[in-house]
Each structure stands twice: as structure tokens, then as C-alpha cells.
Motif scaffolding. Structure first.
Motif, PDB file in Angstrom:
ATOM      1  N   LEU A  12       0.816  -1.203   0.000  1.00 28.51           N
ATOM      2  CA  LEU A  12       0.000   0.000   0.000  1.00 28.51           C
ATOM      3  C   LEU A  12       0.856   1.263   0.000  1.00 28.51           C
ATOM      4  O   LEU A  12       0.448   2.293  -0.557  1.00 28.51           O
ATOM      5  CB  LEU A  12      -0.956  -0.008   1.193  1.00 28.51           C
ATOM      6  CG  LEU A  12      -2.015  -1.115   1.184  1.00 28.51           C
ATOM      7  CD1 LEU A  12      -2.940  -0.979   2.382  1.00 28.51           C
ATOM      8  CD2 LEU A  12      -2.817  -1.104  -0.105  1.00 28.51           C
ATOM      9  N   ALA A  13       2.041   1.176   0.582  1.00 31.24           N
ATOM     10  CA  ALA A  13       2.935   2.331   0.597  1.00 31.24           C
ATOM     11  C   ALA A  13       3.431   2.683  -0.799  1.00 31.24           C
ATOM     12  O   ALA A  13       3.891   3.802  -1.045  1.00 31.24           O
ATOM     13  CB  ALA A  13       4.129   2.071   1.519  1.00 31.24           C
ATOM     14  N   ALA A  14       3.302   1.742  -1.736  1.00 32.88           N
ATOM     15  CA  ALA A  14       3.700   2.027  -3.118  1.00 32.88           C
ATOM     16  C   ALA A  14       2.843   3.132  -3.717  1.00 32.88           C
ATOM     17  O   ALA A  14       3.252   3.794  -4.678  1.00 32.88           O
ATOM     18  CB  ALA A  14       3.596   0.760  -3.970  1.00 32.88           C
ATOM     19  N   GLY A  15       1.662   3.362  -3.168  1.00 31.49           N
ATOM     20  CA  GLY A  15       0.802   4.423  -3.660  1.00 31.49           C
ATOM     21  C   GLY A  15       1.380   5.806  -3.436  1.00 31.49           C
ATOM     22  O   GLY A  15       0.943   6.775  -4.073  1.00 31.49           O
ATOM     23  N   ASP A  16       2.358   5.905  -2.543  1.00 32.90           N
ATOM     24  CA  ASP A  16       2.994   7.195  -2.262  1.00 32.90           C
ATOM     25  C   ASP A  16       4.241   7.430  -3.112  1.00 32.90           C
ATOM     26  O   ASP A  16       4.858   8.488  -3.031  1.00 32.90           O
ATOM     27  CB  ASP A  16       3.378   7.285  -0.779  1.00 32.90           C
ATOM     28  CG  ASP A  16       2.166   7.252   0.129  1.00 32.90           C
ATOM     29  OD1 ASP A  16       1.125   7.795  -0.281  1.00 32.90           O
ATOM     30  OD2 ASP A  16       2.262   6.671   1.227  1.00 32.90           O
TER      31      ASP A  16
END
Length: 330
Positions: free
Chosen positions: A291-295
């Protein structure tokens, strides 16, 4: 979590959904409680799309998702699939079945297992060449009219099939494998077609079934029944060659202070606001990493570098064994 709309007529969903298959199927045994914690954590962090299928298990994955959404159905977009034939006693026959009567029966079992009165998105899991797509989509459209299904989709369909299906009833989504290791939709007309027709695109296995994370260096350590033991691109000769590409991804990721998996996911999300990724995991730490890949923001230079590192056709080995490859449309 940013939202993206599936096509011109589909639902709004989180840009990353959760592929639930591996929580009960295909990648060896899972810790049931950890898998459940992972799915609940995904919802807490803003994931709104859960993807399953009657084929996964069979049936057990839909039953797992029912536990995830119990008491929190509102606000969750649940998608499932039909088309891989399963007998009444739960046996996978190995045949495709897109006949209208089969579809009408299958939805009842799916809704019962999920503990819901409707599906938000129902896909044809694979296209059955023995049944005209118009008949199959017509049966699915009846389910929409009956209120049992909100939106329709197809999986692994050719551009020509997508056009024929969409002409019968508007499709909200086309789901196909898409990642830096599988870029077929860019050259076979599928991505161009869904964009022309206003259909959303859902990319499964955006981490290349774990290949792009760099964590799989050999078949050693994989569970006995892990699908990757028979997947051609994971066979040792092919895997060794594919890992050369992964090592370059890891180098670029390290220069940006992220993991190779985050870089791979960020690349999928950067392909357009009409693209939704559904990575799968059964562990909370990997979920949070995904989910941190969205940043992650990729520059034009980064995207050019990734095109050079992993162009279409750079992965060695088919996506599936021969028999499964034969079920892909076109």
C-alpha cells in the motif's frame, strides 16, 4: 487511499484492491488468522475492492471473503468470477463452462458462500470458446436486471471478445495479468480497446506472482502445491534469467529508497488513472509495504528506465503451464 473509477459506468474503488486468492489457494498453506488479520487491515487502511472467485479453493476463498466482510459489507466492492466448471460436489472438472444455465446456477452458490444478496462485480473468469460470448453476457445481464449483480466484467479476454461482450451489456472492468513482467495488454490491443470503450482495467499479479519482489530466488522453500512450482517462468533455467531483470529493478528501487515490489506496483499505478492493481498477500507487513507504493512518485526518467529494464517480452517463460495457457482467449 486514492480512488479510481472502473470505466465510465463502474464503481469507484481504491487504486489498490486486494487479491484474495492466495489466502486459501494456489500458493500453499496460509495461517488462517494472519490472512484474516491481513484482509481486515486492508479494509482499515482504505482498500475497498476485494477480489475472489468460485474457482479458488474451489469455493473456500469466497467463504473466506464472507468472514472478512461480515458486519462491514457496506462500502466494500466485492468481485467474484464464474466460468471454470465446478460440479455440485465441489470438484474442479478442468473444463470451461460459460453456458447461461451454468451461470444462473453458479451465482446462487457464490452469493450464498459470500453471505450477501448481491455481487458488486461479476466476471467471466475465462472465455469458453464453445459458447458465443453474446449468450454468456446475456445471462450475466439477466443477473444485473434481477439485482443479484451490479456490474459485469471479463477476464483474460481478447480485444475482439471485449468488443462483442460490451455490445451486449456495458462492461465495468476487464481483468488481466499486468506487471513489468507481463505487458501483453500493451501490444495485443486489450488496453487500447478498454480505453476506447470506457471500460476499467484491473491488473492481477502486479508483482509477477512474487517474482518482481526479488524474494524468490529458487523453487526451494516454496510449498509442495505452490502454483509457481509448475509455472514456466519460475523453472530454474528461466528463473535465473528473469532474476537478472529483477536485480536491475532492485538497484533502481534502492536508489529511490524503496523495495523492488513497491517500484513494480508504482509502475502499474502510473500506467493510467483507469488502471487498478490487485496485489495479493496473506501477511500484514507485505500488505503495508504494498500500500505504501501508492505514495511513490515515478518521474519520466524513472518510467523510461523501467521500459529499458523490463520491456515487453523480456520475461522468459509463459505465464501458465500449457493446459492453462490454452484457456486464455486470443
Amino acid at each position: 487511499m486514492r480512488q479510481r473509477t472502473l470505466g465510465s459506468q463502474g464503481p469507484a474503488v481504491s487504486e489498490q484492491g486486494l487479491g484474495c486468492m492466495g489466502m486459501t489457494f494456489a500458493y500453499g498453506p496460509a495461517d488462517d488468522q494472519e490472512a484474516l488479520r491481513t484482509a481486515h487491515r486492508a479494509l482499515e487502511l482504505g482498500v475497498t475492492l476485494l477480489d475472489t472467485a468460485d474457482f479458488y479453493g474451489p469455493h473456500s476463498n469466497e467463504e473466506f471473503v464472507a468472514r472478512v466482510i461480515a458486519g462491514r459489507r457496506e462500502g466494500v466492492v466485492v468481485s467474484s468470477k464464474v466460468g471454470n466448471e465446478i460440479t455440485e460436489d465441489g470438484t474442479i472438472t478442468g473444463r470451461l463452462n460459460n453456458r447461461p444455465d451454468y451461470i444462473r446456477t453458479a451465482i446462487e452458490g457464490t452469493l450464498r458462500r459470500l453471505g450477501t444478496d448481491h455481487l458488486d462485480l461479476y466476471y467471466l473468469h475465462r472465455v469458453d470458446p464453445a459458447v458465443p460470448i453474446e449468450e454468456s453476457i446475456g445471462a450475466l445481464a439477466e443477473l444485473v436486471e434481477a439485482g443479484k449483480v451490479r456490474h459485469l466484467g471479463v477476464c483474460e479476454a481478447s480485444a475482439a471478445t471485449i468488443r462483442r461482450a460490451h455490445a451486449v451489456h456495458p462492461l465495468a472492468a476487464v481483468q488481466t495479468e499486468y506487471s513489468l513482467s507481463t505487458r501483453d495488454v500493451e501490444v495485443n490491443g486489450v488496453l487500447a480497446t478498454v480505453r476506447e470503450l470506457g471500460i476499467g482495467f484491473v491488473g492481477y499479479s502486479p508483482l509477477g506472482r512474487g517474482l518482481l519482489t526479488g524474494r524468490i530466488r529458487s523453487l526451494d522453500g516454496l510449498a509442495e502445491h505452490d502454483f509457481r512450482r509448475v509455472a514456466p517462468r519460475f523453472q530454474q533455467g528461466n528463473l535465473d534469467r528473469n532474476l537478472h531483470v529483477v536485480e536491475r529493478l532492485q538497484q533502481l528501487a534502492a536508489s529511490k529508497g524503496i523495495t523492488a515490489g513497491q517500484l513494480a506496483l508504482a509502475w502499474v499505478l502510473a500506467q493510467g488513472d483507469d488502471v487498478v492493481a490487485i496485489p495479493g498477500t496473506k501477511r500484514v507487513p507485505y500488505l503495508q509495504e504494498n500500500l505504501a507504493a501508492g505514495d511513490v512518485v515515478l518521474s519520466a526518467h524513472d518510467l523510461t528506465a523501467l521500459d529499458e529494464i523490463a520491456p515487453h517480452g523480456s520475461t522468459v517463460g509463459d505465464r501458465y503451464p500449457v493446459g492453462a495457457m490454452a484457456t486464455l482467449d486470443g
